[in-house]
Design a protein around this motif. Structure first.
Motif, PDB file in Angstrom:
ATOM      1  N   SER A 152     -38.051   2.927 -22.971  1.00  0.00           N
ATOM      2  CA  SER A 152     -38.093   4.323 -23.386  1.00  0.00           C
ATOM      3  C   SER A 152     -36.831   4.649 -24.186  1.00  0.00           C
ATOM      4  O   SER A 152     -35.817   3.943 -24.110  1.00  0.00           O
ATOM      5  N   SER A 153     -36.881   5.718 -24.962  1.00  0.00           N
ATOM      6  CA  SER A 153     -35.694   6.147 -25.710  1.00  0.00           C
ATOM      7  C   SER A 153     -34.552   6.495 -24.767  1.00  0.00           C
ATOM      8  O   SER A 153     -33.383   6.205 -25.061  1.00  0.00           O
ATOM      9  N   SER A 202     -44.853   3.555 -22.712  1.00  0.00           N
ATOM     10  CA  SER A 202     -46.289   3.544 -22.421  1.00  0.00           C
ATOM     11  C   SER A 202     -46.921   2.193 -22.699  1.00  0.00           C
ATOM     12  O   SER A 202     -48.016   1.902 -22.228  1.00  0.00           O
ATOM     13  N   LYS A 203     -46.209   1.343 -23.455  1.00  0.00           N
ATOM     14  CA  LYS A 203     -46.703  -0.006 -23.758  1.00  0.00           C
ATOM     15  C   LYS A 203     -45.837  -1.082 -23.111  1.00  0.00           C
ATOM     16  O   LYS A 203     -45.825  -2.238 -23.547  1.00  0.00           O
ATOM     17  N   LYS A 215     -32.209   3.334 -31.944  1.00  0.00           N
ATOM     18  CA  LYS A 215     -33.570   3.788 -31.648  1.00  0.00           C
ATOM     19  C   LYS A 215     -34.517   3.470 -32.799  1.00  0.00           C
ATOM     20  O   LYS A 215     -35.662   3.061 -32.574  1.00  0.00           O
ATOM     21  N   ARG A 271     -40.973  -2.509 -32.245  1.00  0.00           N
ATOM     22  CA  ARG A 271     -41.968  -2.244 -31.198  1.00  0.00           C
ATOM     23  C   ARG A 271     -41.481  -2.570 -29.787  1.00  0.00           C
ATOM     24  O   ARG A 271     -42.224  -3.101 -28.962  1.00  0.00           O
ATOM     25  N   ASN A 295     -39.707   0.052 -28.212  1.00  0.00           N
ATOM     26  CA  ASN A 295     -39.275   1.402 -27.842  1.00  0.00           C
ATOM     27  C   ASN A 295     -40.496   2.264 -27.519  1.00  0.00           C
ATOM     28  O   ASN A 295     -40.736   3.287 -28.141  1.00  0.00           O
ATOM     29  N   ASP A 296     -41.263   1.824 -26.516  1.00  0.00           N
ATOM     30  CA  ASP A 296     -42.453   2.577 -26.121  1.00  0.00           C
ATOM     31  C   ASP A 296     -42.769   2.256 -24.661  1.00  0.00           C
ATOM     32  O   ASP A 296     -43.404   1.246 -24.358  1.00  0.00           O
ATOM     33  N   THR A 328     -42.487  -1.320 -22.788  1.00  0.00           N
ATOM     34  CA  THR A 328     -41.163  -1.654 -23.325  1.00  0.00           C
ATOM     35  C   THR A 328     -40.170  -0.535 -22.965  1.00  0.00           C
ATOM     36  O   THR A 328     -40.362   0.168 -21.991  1.00  0.00           O
ATOM     37  N   ARG A 364     -37.683   1.003 -32.387  1.00  0.00           N
ATOM     38  CA  ARG A 364     -39.017   1.498 -32.730  1.00  0.00           C
ATOM     39  C   ARG A 364     -39.666   0.609 -33.781  1.00  0.00           C
ATOM     40  O   ARG A 364     -40.852   0.266 -33.681  1.00  0.00           O
TER      41      ARG A 364
END
Length: 488
Positions: free
Chosen positions: A329-330, A324-325, A312, A319, A321-322, A327, A316
């Motif tokens: 999610s955790s 909302s953008k 994780k 970039r 691991n997001d 990519t 992160r």
């Protein structure tokens, strides 16, 4: 799957009817603590995290822990749960901060079944008695909550950290993992919130979920909360969150409340005077189910939590691991790691949903969900790979072996599924099955450019790590540790 005792044909497996006997009030051990000498992460001693406690609600006298299993599934009958006269099935889960001094008043859990001889030859698995805390715990009267940090026993992980890369992973994990005070801080807010919310919704039950509770959190992890309201009434979620937003603005210990109208609407807020952020949803109970499933996997083998934390942090940093953008999610990353560890030639992890369907029944009463993992014995893997070897293998698997265009990741089946089996999987760049709802948790990756970026990061990290065998080649270890410690 280990055989369980079966009831004689035509007879119930239980003494008092077709359902399991009702449990007494439970305490869930936050530390998922093992018996001494059984892969224990923790040094023995009185210092522990507070138990996660449930007490009965006086509603219906009819016990209902789980519906009768399908005919092809044998039911566990190898032990009896302790019964109490006041039991009702719809229990309220209540978390309490206890003193380090506890009073033992009974052992509520049946002993896990011992494997039969012919099952011991199964690849990658041999099982022994599971190490859940088997006592009810009650705080002494008039003693204020007092919880101290429980140090990790580094000796347990040293067997898997005999090379530089593995040692770096352990260092990062031990510095960044969620500590006892971090969890107590979140639990304190949860307890106060539940009491205040009940002034508006008297039947409210508030659960701590996600990485804070499943054992996979960092010191800097925010907290997820699931508010369960009366299940028999359809709740207008947005209206209820608006009511709570007004309530929260009057509370002295929270601030910066924000209503986010997403697919799953949430109320976001912070602990006053800090950067500890909470996301509260209403009746999204699948989050409670997967919290305890993931927690069971997280503690099934010592290497799982360090592996997931490092991956994780890597994702992160690069970039990817997001959600909302666009990519990963955790949650998606965690399922990807578990899938890899399940599908090795010598598995590091079992398939818990297949081996113990009664413990992870998708329609189990939500208040009973934390009871399921208590019936599972530990999984002792024959795979002795180091942490570094597993990290390299994980990156290689998704960089070169996994077929993104044809395969679906499934921890429910502990294997890949073909995309062709369902229209829902077709034309999706990444397919990762949610183990209860069976939908795609990687649906946020809907742009080819983002998908290509994710694949490229896996390939580059695999190349760099294989060449240098140094975690710093893919991740600034010291900077991440310093940032983690500074934030909290």
């Amino acid at each position: 799957m280990f055989p369980r005792s079966a009831a004689p044909r035509g007879h119930s497996a239980y003494r008092h009817g077709p359902y399991p006997p009702p449990p007494a009030p439970r305490c869930y051990d936050y530390n998922h603590r093992s018996l001494p000498g059984v892969d224990s992460f923790y040094a023995p001693g009185p210092e522990r995290l507070p138990p996660y406690e449930w007490t009965p609600r006086p509603l219906s006298p009819v016990p209902r822990l789980v519906p009768p299993p399908p005919p092809h599934i044998q039911t566990m009958t190898n032990g009896r749960k302790r019964q109490i006269d006041e039991y009702t099935p719809h229990v309220v889960k209540r978390q309490r901060l206890n003193s380090p001094v506890h009073t033992s008043i009974g052992s509520p859990l049946p002993r896990a079944p011992a494997p039969r001889h012919h099952d011991q030859n199964r690849a990658g698995s041999s099982r022994s008695v599971f190490g859940f805390d088997s006592h009810f715990l009650s705080p002494p009267a008039h003693v204020p909550p007092q919880v101290t940090s429980v140090p990790e026993s580094s000796n347990s992980l040293q067997a898997y950290a005999k090379d530089k890369l593995s040692e770096q992973m352990v260092e990062l994990y031990e510095a960044c993992q969620q500590q006892t005070p971090d969890l107590v801080r979140k639990e304190t807010i949860r307890t106060r919130l539940q009491n205040d919310i009940r002034s508006v919704y008297s039947d409210a039950r508030l659960y701590l979920t996600g990485s804070s509770m499943n054992g996979l959190g960092c010191r800097s992890s925010d907290a997820d909360l699931c508010l369960v309201l009366e299940a028999n009434k359809r709740t207008d979620v947005l209206h209820a969150l608006s009511v709570l937003q007004r309530l929260f603005k009057s509370l002295t210990y929270v601030e910066k409340t924000q209503l986010i109208r997403a697919k799953v609407p949430i109320l976001r807020f912070r602990e006053r005077g800090s950067d500890l952020e909470f996301d509260l949803n209403i009746n999204n109970t699948v989050g409670i189910r997967n919290t305890f499933l993931l927690r069971s996997y997280a503690y099934a083998d010592l290497r799982v939590r360090p592996m997931i934390l490092v991956i994780k942090k890597w994702a992160r940093h690069h970039r990817i691991n997001d959600a909302s953008k666009g990519t990963l999610s955790s949650y998606t990353l965690v399922l990807m790691v578990l899938h890899y560890l399940q599908t090795l030639k010598e598995p590091v992890l079992p398939n818990l949903q297949r081996d113990y369907p009664e413990c992870f029944y998708p329609h189990l009463d939500i208040d009973m969900v934390p009871e399921g993992p208590k019936h599972i014995p530990p999984y002792n893997s024959k795979n002795q790979s180091s942490l570094g070897e597993l990290l390299l293998g994980f990156l290689k698997y998704y960089a070169t072996d996994f077929r993104w265009d044809r395969q679906v990741i499934s921890i429910r089946e502990a294997k890949v599924l073909p995309k062709a089996n369902s229209q829902a999987w077709r034309n999706k760049f990444i397919c990762v099955e949610e183990p209860f709802e069976k939908n795609n948790v990687a649906r946020a990756v809907h742009e080819k450019t983002k998908f290509d970026t994710i694949k490229a990061e896996f390939a580059e990290a695999c190349r760099m790590l294989r060449y240098r065998k140094d975690l710093n080649s893919i991740l600034p270890v010291r900077d991440i540790i310093d940032k983690e410690l500074y934030r909290r």
